[in-house]
Design a protein around this motif. Structure first.
Motif, PDB file in Angstrom:
ATOM      1  N   GLU A 190       1.049  -1.202  -0.001  1.00  0.00           N
ATOM      2  CA  GLU A 190      -0.347  -0.088   0.170  1.00  0.00           C
ATOM      3  C   GLU A 190       0.784   1.189   0.014  1.00  0.00           C
ATOM      4  OE1 GLU A 190      -2.366   1.904   3.448  1.00  0.00           O
ATOM      5  OE2 GLU A 190      -3.632   0.349   2.668  1.00  0.00           O
ATOM      6  N   VAL A 200       0.671   5.388   0.053  1.00  0.00           N
ATOM      7  CA  VAL A 200      -0.229   6.589   0.077  1.00  0.00           C
ATOM      8  C   VAL A 200       0.587   7.871  -0.003  1.00  0.00           C
ATOM      9  CG1 VAL A 200      -2.143   7.616   1.550  1.00  0.00           C
ATOM     10  CG2 VAL A 200      -2.092   5.116   1.507  1.00  0.00           C
ATOM     11  N   ASN A 248      -2.907   8.928  -5.683  1.00  0.00           N
ATOM     12  CA  ASN A 248      -3.240   7.791  -4.904  1.00  0.00           C
ATOM     13  C   ASN A 248      -4.302   6.902  -5.340  1.00  0.00           C
ATOM     14  OD1 ASN A 248      -1.651   8.785  -2.481  1.00  0.00           O
ATOM     15  ND2 ASN A 248      -3.267  10.005  -1.624  1.00  0.00           N
ATOM     16  N   LYS A 249      -5.043   7.382  -6.071  1.00  0.00           N
ATOM     17  CA  LYS A 249      -6.077   6.528  -6.952  1.00  0.00           C
ATOM     18  C   LYS A 249      -5.114   5.653  -8.099  1.00  0.00           C
ATOM     19  CE  LYS A 249     -10.372   6.980  -5.952  1.00  0.00           C
ATOM     20  NZ  LYS A 249     -11.234   5.833  -5.501  1.00  0.00           N
ATOM     21  N   THR A 274      -2.154   4.785  -7.830  1.00  0.00           N
ATOM     22  CA  THR A 274      -1.313   3.780  -7.206  1.00  0.00           C
ATOM     23  C   THR A 274      -2.302   2.533  -6.452  1.00  0.00           C
ATOM     24  OG1 THR A 274      -1.513   5.078  -4.970  1.00  0.00           O
ATOM     25  CG2 THR A 274       0.470   5.289  -6.431  1.00  0.00           C
ATOM     26  N   ASN A 275      -3.639   2.949  -6.205  1.00  0.00           N
ATOM     27  CA  ASN A 275      -4.530   2.011  -5.939  1.00  0.00           C
ATOM     28  C   ASN A 275      -4.694   0.968  -7.034  1.00  0.00           C
ATOM     29  OD1 ASN A 275      -6.276   0.501  -3.859  1.00  0.00           O
ATOM     30  ND2 ASN A 275      -7.772   1.626  -5.108  1.00  0.00           N
ATOM     31  N   TRP A 276      -4.843   1.586  -8.056  1.00  0.00           N
ATOM     32  CA  TRP A 276      -5.404   0.680  -9.499  1.00  0.00           C
ATOM     33  C   TRP A 276      -3.898  -0.092  -9.799  1.00  0.00           C
ATOM     34  CZ3 TRP A 276      -7.455   5.617 -12.158  1.00  0.00           C
ATOM     35  CH2 TRP A 276      -8.763   5.954 -11.384  1.00  0.00           C
ATOM     36  N   LYS A 327      -1.799  -1.443  -7.944  1.00  0.00           N
ATOM     37  CA  LYS A 327      -0.796  -2.014  -6.606  1.00  0.00           C
ATOM     38  C   LYS A 327      -0.239  -3.321  -7.020  1.00  0.00           C
ATOM     39  CE  LYS A 327      -5.202  -3.349  -4.511  1.00  0.00           C
ATOM     40  NZ  LYS A 327      -6.086  -3.371  -3.591  1.00  0.00           N
TER      41      LYS A 327
END
Length: 673
Positions: A124, A126, A138-139, A141-143, A145
């Motif tokens: 994770e 952030v 941040n969006k 990096t979430n997609w 990951k």
């Protein structure tokens, strides 16, 4: 490492089948299994987690649209695991048969990393901060990951491979003479070991990708040696010379500058250049604007060897000329091994003798007052080899007794013939003082094995040359292209304009060099174009300085030879600019050259009167000397000129007026007058 967490029960270590770390209490005891003795070490670590808060990140694009940013981020990872398995295997090596000199292949054990594995359960990332840009980052990096996790795993595996390979390579080099003992102790048979495969790791690999990008920021020359006429049609890097911005940029990126040998320059500031646009590429490299990013495509060992051949070819003529002069001088020295003096004075001989350190005979301890003029060519520590053509050398004190006996019985006779030879043992004591620089690393040693005994561990450590030490300019972070502006407070070059204005009169380069040679010590001030100036394009170039936007720095040098750089006149005809930077003779090389002894090729016998063991290698010797140099501040070295020693040991088979290097018939006394 404070952010990493792992429980001790999650660490499992097995050494040659013996479990060295326990499982957790809830696990069942490990089942007994058949263990391969060749599996030397197995390391398993599970359930690794990490929390890295306030990790600093930065980004800069050196071309359009010139994006730039920095900040902090919080990172977490969990359920990580690592496995490493080291084995002993066998591989073929090429060696020379001592009997017939033919090349042959033989099997030899080798330590290798057989299995390496890494996995991460999740990660994770952030970014800290507020605003739409942070929300978008941040969006993303979430997609992404999962690809991010795979990238981190790949980096870790590369780091494990490279660092383990470096360690294994050093272990194999040091264990090479002792494999027979290791195999016998472990009760292993060489031919029962599995064969080394291509995927096994036995040396460090380049952990970086095939393409590496470096960024230049200082407004001095790039410092790249480039091959412009390579048959590929591309610009190739010859090397990154010492004292250049290129070398420091590579080192700051934690890269070995030597990996760029033979590499191809692919792009400058994001623009790629093909074989038809190499002229444009050359112009882009010469453009003085900074920052400048350059992308290199690294190469294999074959291309590096090609570049090395080019460099060697350039230096071969000078080297062969120097070698021929040395060989001629050595032949002359060999032919004049014995110095004979006929004593006719009725007074005493005028020499005080002492036993040689190895007990082989008598040596000249000192000359009595006014008597040295009677012995031209003879100096203290010379051996007394003959008395009236009778050899007075021999092992176990025999030579000493023979010399004393003859001097007692014939010393009063006139004329008296005394023959002397140079010593073969050289004692060198080097002491540290306020002007010392360099150190034991200046000495280049090599291991000499006995002829025809390739498996023998009875090595001799011989001095084969000297390595240049860092000069004051290199250690003071001077770059090629910097301007010399003050010498001991006296303005020179651009310094005259800095102090007295643009119309100031500046001393010419020859006067500046003469000042540097006459003054000691030296306080030198250099100027460099300021990288923080915000004007569009700097008026400073590689050989001309704009004094309106510079920063200065100073360094000290003991004398001119300690500086370690050459200078050239700038484009305006007055600036004094650093043209090149090189290593210099350090304290060890200066002291040993001052003795005028033929030390190159000599065997190191002892360090501070401690005999050098036959099993040590060159690096261990350097390390031991470095510790003494730092701790005690002095090192005493004893060298043996083995060739001269062998010649001296043959003297008793020759009369005093013959040389053991002469072509003498079977009746050796046939050469007497």
């Amino acid at each position: 490492m404070a952010g990493f967490k792992v429980q001790k029960e999650d660490i499992y270590i097995e050494i040659a089948g013996i479990q060295a770390a326990q499982h957790s209490k809830g696990d069942e005891p490990p089942q007994s299994r058949e263990v391969k003795a060749s599996e030397l070490l197995v390391i398993d670590v599970k359930n690794i987690s990490a929390t890295l808060d306030d990790a600093v990140w930065s980004f800069e694009q050196t071309y359009m649209p010139y994006l730039k940013g920095c900040g902090k981020a919080n990172t977490k990872l969990w359920s990580g695991s690592i496995r490493l398995k080291f084995e002993l295997r066998r591989h073929l090596i090429k060696s020379t048969d001592p009997d017939n000199g033919e090349e042959k292949e033989t099997w030899e054990p080798v330590l290798c990393l057989n299995d390496r594995y890494c996995s991460i359960g999740g990660i994770e990332l952030v970014f800290q901060g507020e605003g739409r840009i942070t929300w978008v980052a941040n969006k993303m990096t979430n997609w992404l990951k999962n690809p991010l996790r795979d990238y981190v795993v790949g980096v870790i595996v590369n780091a494990l491979t490279n660092n383990s390979g470096w360690l294994i390579d050093h272990l194999n080099q040091n264990l090479s003479p002792y494999w027979e003992f290791v195999m016998r102790t472990a009760k292993l048979e060489l031919m029962n070991l599995p064969i080394l495969e291509q995927h096994h790791v036995i040396k460090a690999e380049i952990a970086q990708a095939d393409e590496v990008e470096l960024v230049w920021r200082e407004k001095v020359p790039l410092g790249l040696n480039i091959l412009t006429n390579d048959k590929s049609g591309y610009l190739k890097v010859i090397d990154l010379p010492r004292g250049t911005q290129a070398r420091q940029v590579a080192q700051q990126a934690q890269l070995d500058p030597d990996i760029f040998k033979g590499s191809t320059i692919v792009s400058v500031n994001g623009r790629r250049y093909g074989p038809d646009s190499q002229v444009d590429l050359f112009s882009a490299l010469k453009d003085p604007s900074r920052p400048k990013s350059i992308l290199f495509r690294l190469v294999g060992e074959g291309d590096v060897t090609h570049i090395d051949r080019i460099i060697q070819k350039q230096n071969s003529k000078n080297e062969s000329s120097r070698n021929s002069k040395k060989q001629s001088k050595n032949r002359d020295d060999d032919a004049n091994i014995i110095t004979t003096i006929n004593v006719t004075d009725r007074e005493s001989i005028g020499i005080k003798f002492a036993a040689s350190p190895d007990g082989y005979g008598l040596i000249v301890s000192e000359f009595l007052e006014g008597s040295q003029n009677n012995y031209p060519g003879v100096e203290p520590n010379y051996f007394l080899s003959h008395v009236n053509n009778n050899c007075v050398l021999g092992d176990n004190g025999e030579g000493k007794e023979k010399a004393l006996r003859l001097l007692e019985s014939e010393g009063a006779l006139r004329p008296l013939s005394l023959s002397f030879v140079k010593p073969y043992l050289y004692n060198i004591t080097i002491e540290k003082d306020a002007q010392s620089f360099g150190g034991p690393s200046e000495l280049v040693f090599s291991e000499l094995k006995p002829v025809g005994e390739s498996g023998s561990t009875d090595n001799k450590i011989a001095l084969t040359g000297y390595a240049l030490a860092e000069g004051a300019a290199e250690s003071g972070k001077v770059f090629v292209g910097d301007n010399l502006v003050f010498i001991n407070g006296i303005p020179v070059g651009a310094g005259c304009r800095i102090k007295d204005g643009r119309k100031a009169k500046c001393p010419p380069l020859v006067v500046v060099i003469d000042m540097l040679k006459r003054m000691s010590p030296l306080a030198l001030t250099f100027a460099r174009a300021d990288t923080e100036q915000k004007a569009g394009r700097s008026r400073s170039s590689a050989l001309s300085l704009n004094i309106d936007a510079v920063r200065t720095f100073s360094l000290e040098a003991f004398d001119y030879d300690h500086i370690g750089c050459t200078f050239v006149v700038g484009n305006n005809g007055t600036d004094i600019v650093v043209r090149s930077i090189s290593g210099v003779e350090g304290s060890f090389q200066r002291h040993m050259n001052a003795t005028k002894l033929p030390l190159i090729g000599c065997v190191l016998e002892s360090v501070d009167d401690e005999i050098v063991p036959s099993y040590v290698n060159s690096q261990l010797i350097i390390n031991a000397m470095s510790r003494r140099w730092v701790g005690i501040g002095s090192v005493k070295l004893t060298f043996c000129n083995q060739k001269h020693k062998d010649a001296v040991r043959k003297l008793c088979s020759f009369p005093a007026n013959c040389s053991p290097f002469d072509d003498v018939p079977s009746n050796v006394y046939g050469c007497m007058n």
